[in-house]
Each structure stands twice: as C-alpha cells, then as structure tokens.
Write an enzyme that holds these catalytic residues in place. Structure first.
Site, PDB file in Angstrom:
ATOM      1  N   ASP A 119       1.195  -1.271  -0.058  1.00 56.37           N
ATOM      2  CA  ASP A 119      -0.094  -0.146  -0.338  1.00 56.37           C
ATOM      3  C   ASP A 119       1.215   1.249  -0.335  1.00 56.37           C
ATOM      4  O   ASP A 119       1.362   1.941   0.986  1.00 56.37           O
ATOM      5  CB  ASP A 119      -0.586  -0.172   1.240  1.00 56.37           C
ATOM      6  CG  ASP A 119      -1.841   0.713   1.259  1.00 56.37           C
ATOM      7  OD1 ASP A 119      -1.672   2.083   0.857  1.00 56.37           O
ATOM      8  OD2 ASP A 119      -2.433   1.737   2.584  1.00 56.37           O
ATOM      9  N   GLU A 159      -7.820   1.051  -3.646  1.00 60.02           N
ATOM     10  CA  GLU A 159      -7.039   1.519  -2.574  1.00 60.02           C
ATOM     11  C   GLU A 159      -8.688   1.423  -0.665  1.00 60.02           C
ATOM     12  O   GLU A 159      -8.508   0.246  -0.273  1.00 60.02           O
ATOM     13  CB  GLU A 159      -6.820   3.083  -2.155  1.00 60.02           C
ATOM     14  CG  GLU A 159      -6.125   3.429  -1.328  1.00 60.02           C
ATOM     15  CD  GLU A 159      -5.794   4.713  -0.930  1.00 60.02           C
ATOM     16  OE1 GLU A 159      -5.759   5.632  -1.442  1.00 60.02           O
ATOM     17  OE2 GLU A 159      -5.833   4.949   0.177  1.00 60.02           O
TER      18      GLU A 159
HETATM   19  P1  ADP Z   1      -1.021   7.501   3.342  1.00 61.86           P
HETATM   20  O1  ADP Z   1      -1.410   5.765   3.434  1.00 61.86           O
HETATM   21  O2  ADP Z   1      -1.691   8.285   3.340  1.00 61.86           O
HETATM   22  O3  ADP Z   1       0.733   7.614   3.532  1.00 61.86           O
HETATM   23  P2  ADP Z   1      -1.151   6.448   6.900  1.00 61.86           P
HETATM   24  O4  ADP Z   1      -2.281   5.612   6.945  1.00 61.86           O
HETATM   25  O5  ADP Z   1       0.586   5.830   6.673  1.00 61.86           O
HETATM   26  O6  ADP Z   1      -1.607   7.487   4.984  1.00 61.86           O
HETATM   27  O7  ADP Z   1      -0.629   7.586   7.669  1.00 61.86           O
HETATM   28  C1  ADP Z   1      -0.198   8.604   7.253  1.00 61.86           C
HETATM   29  C2  ADP Z   1       0.234   9.913   8.737  1.00 61.86           C
HETATM   30  O8  ADP Z   1       0.456   8.775   9.780  1.00 61.86           O
HETATM   31  C3  ADP Z   1       0.843  10.585   8.794  1.00 61.86           C
HETATM   32  O9  ADP Z   1       0.341  11.677   7.772  1.00 61.86           O
HETATM   33  C4  ADP Z   1       1.870  10.848   9.902  1.00 61.86           C
HETATM   34  O10 ADP Z   1       0.494  11.941  11.010  1.00 61.86           O
HETATM   35  C5  ADP Z   1       1.731   9.877  10.534  1.00 61.86           C
HETATM   36  N1  ADP Z   1       2.845   8.771  11.243  1.00 61.86           N
HETATM   37  C6  ADP Z   1       3.263   7.668  11.612  1.00 61.86           C
HETATM   38  N2  ADP Z   1       4.403   7.644  11.815  1.00 61.86           N
HETATM   39  C7  ADP Z   1       4.559   8.739  10.804  1.00 61.86           C
HETATM   40  C8  ADP Z   1       6.324   8.066  10.196  1.00 61.86           C
HETATM   41  N3  ADP Z   1       7.074   7.685  11.067  1.00 61.86           N
HETATM   42  N4  ADP Z   1       6.267   9.181   9.687  1.00 61.86           N
HETATM   43  C9  ADP Z   1       5.670  10.191   9.232  1.00 61.86           C
HETATM   44  N5  ADP Z   1       4.456  10.029   9.344  1.00 61.86           N
HETATM   45  C10 ADP Z   1       4.227   9.332   9.799  1.00 61.86           C
END
Ligand code: ADP
Length: 267
Positions: A6, A70
């Site tokens: 993903d 998705e």
């Molecule tokens: P996406 O599928 O849109 O990437 P996620 O479910 O992975 O979304 O969530 C992204 C969010 O998770 C970020 O915006 C942040 O708030 C949080 N997050 C958790 N761990 C991290 C990390 N190691 N680095 C950056 N963001 C993180």
C-alpha cells in the site's frame, strides 16, 4: 510468495508471509526507489499494489503488478483483522486516518465510501510544524502527549460559565478558540500547542465519523491509519469524543496495514 503493498501519500506499507508469520513493514514514501529495489531483488514474488503512489512504484519495478482500488483493499484488510479478532459485526464504519481521512460503510460484506475530511495525519504534522518548527513525527507526538489544552481550546463550559449548558460542557466549542479569551495568552509551550493540534485532528475525525455512522444506521466506528502509531493521545481524544457523541469506537492493532493486507490477500 505474495507481497501486498500500500503506497500511500506519506508511508509505504508492506505485508507478506515468511516462515509462517505475517511480516508488516513500513517506509517513508521518499524511499520509493529503495522499496522498488527490494521488490526487484525478490525472485518469484507475486506483487499486488494499492494506494495513490502505486503507479509511481509500478514504473520502478520489473514485474507488472495488479493494482487494487485503495478502498477495496482497505476494507478487505479490515475484514481480515476482524475475523482474527473474532468480531462478528456485519455493519460498521471504517475511518482511515492516513495523510487525509477517509470514511467507509461496511454492511454485510458490501462497502461504500461515505466521505472524508482533509483533516488527518498530514494536518497533524503540517500544523505542528508551522506552530513549533518540529518535523519529526515521533518528536511531535511525544511532546503533544505532555501538553495541556486547557488554555488553548474553548469548551462549551467556558462559554456557559456557571450555568447548565444545553449540550455537554466537556465538548469543545472552539478548537484554539481560547487563545485570546483565557487567563493565559501567547506564547504557549510547544507541548500545549501540539496537544491542541492532536485535539483538533482527533475531534474532527471522530465527529465526522459519528455523523457518517448516524446517517447510515451504524453504531460502531473502526479507526485505522498510521496517525495512531504510538499516538495514545490521538487514540484517547478519538475514543472519548466518539463515545461522547454516541457511537462505539474500536481501534485495530496494526490497522494501518489494512490496505497492504488487502493487497496481499488478492488472488
Ligand atoms: P497514507 O496511506 O496516506 O500514507 P498513513 O495511514 O500511512 O497514510 O498515515 C500517514 C500519517 O501517519 C502521517 O501523516 C503521520 O501523521 C503519521 N505517521 C506515523 N508514523 C509516521 C512516520 N514514521 N513518518 C511520518 N508520518 C508518520
């Protein structure tokens, strides 16, 4: 070997089985090329992808990988987790607090996107950076956990001072609304500001989810997404606000991998 990926707006999540255990891994999206190299080094792998960055990843790998929508992948992954947990509910809302927030209804195996909000994990990081200069997710959530929102957020009880309010006094009347009205004035500590950002994000996603659930007759809201990783403060805010507004919250451990697991399960 099947590998589910993903590739989201912020993080790439990977799921696969090795020696009979399910391996779950994540990388920042800036490491897309590294993930592609890892995939290219795996002979006989069957890759299935989902997420907004799946096409970008596809252009870097040698194999042609099927791509899932998705939301289909996420909902399949959530069903997988619920089966493992022995949860038998057939109607519930899934709120995925990723970079942005997406809300879905699952009803007897069918799913439908109910909506979403641009307030999500990206807001948490972005606003936190603007207010404090911090950029690191861990640092942000650790500092937020030590902060108090009392002097920054305006509660219903602050407005209805001394009289019985028509709605619970503990509800936030205005996130950041007390800044010029309370006893203290700026500058606020980094911890107070960050706790208030988490409050804003948590209360928004909880409120929108409960309204969406109410519209569709569901009472349980399942919250997933990387924004909850290590972030007990966000969980607490969402849990409390979801209950206060009349629905039952459920958090799934490793729920941020639902999309990757849905892709991994794809035949
Ligand atoms: P996406 O599928 O849109 O990437 P996620 O479910 O992975 O979304 O969530 C992204 C969010 O998770 C970020 O915006 C942040 O708030 C949080 N997050 C958790 N761990 C991290 C990390 N190691 N680095 C950056 N963001 C993180």
């Amino acid at each position: 070997m099947n590998i589910g990926i993903d590739a989201g707006g912020t993080l790439i999540k990977i799921a696969y089985m090795e020696h009979n255990s399910l391996i779950l891994n994540k990388f920042p999206v800036s490491e897309l090329a590294h993930v592609a190299d890892w995939i290219n080094g795996r002979d006989n792998a069957r890759i299935c992808m989902t997420g907004g960055k799946a096409s970008a990843l596809q252009s870097l790998i040698h194999l042609k990988a099927p791509e899932l929508v998705e939301f289909d992948a996420t909902c399949r992954g959530v069903e997988y987790f619920l089966e493992k947990l022995g949860v038998t509910e057939s109607q519930y809302v899934v709120t995925n607090v990723g970079t942005g927030t997406s809300i879905h209804l699952i009803d007897s195996g069918q799913h439908r996107r109910l909506g979403g909000t641009g307030v999500g994990g990206g807001t948490l990081i972005g606003l936190s950076h603007l207010l404090t200069g911090l950029t690191n997710y861990e640092e942000i959530i650790q500092a937020a956990a030590k902060g108090s929102r009392d002097q920054i957020d305006l509660k219903v009880s602050h407005i209805y001072e001394g009289v019985e309010p028509p709605i619970p006094g503990d509800l936030t009347a205005s996130n950041f609304g007390r800044i010029l009205q309370g006893a203290s004035h700026p500058p606020f500590s980094r911890e107070e500001l960050l706790a208030s950002v988490v409050g804003l994000v948590g209360e928004t996603v909880a409120t929108v989810s409960v309204l969406a659930a109410g519209q569709s007759g569901a009472t349980t809201v399942i919250f997933i997404g990387s924004s909850f990783i290590g972030n007990n403060l966000l969980k607490d805010v969402v849990q409390r606000y979801t209950k206060l507004r009349g629905a039952a919250p459920l958090f799934i451990e490793n729920g941020e991998y639902a999309g990757a697991i849905g892709a991994w399960l794809h035949e």
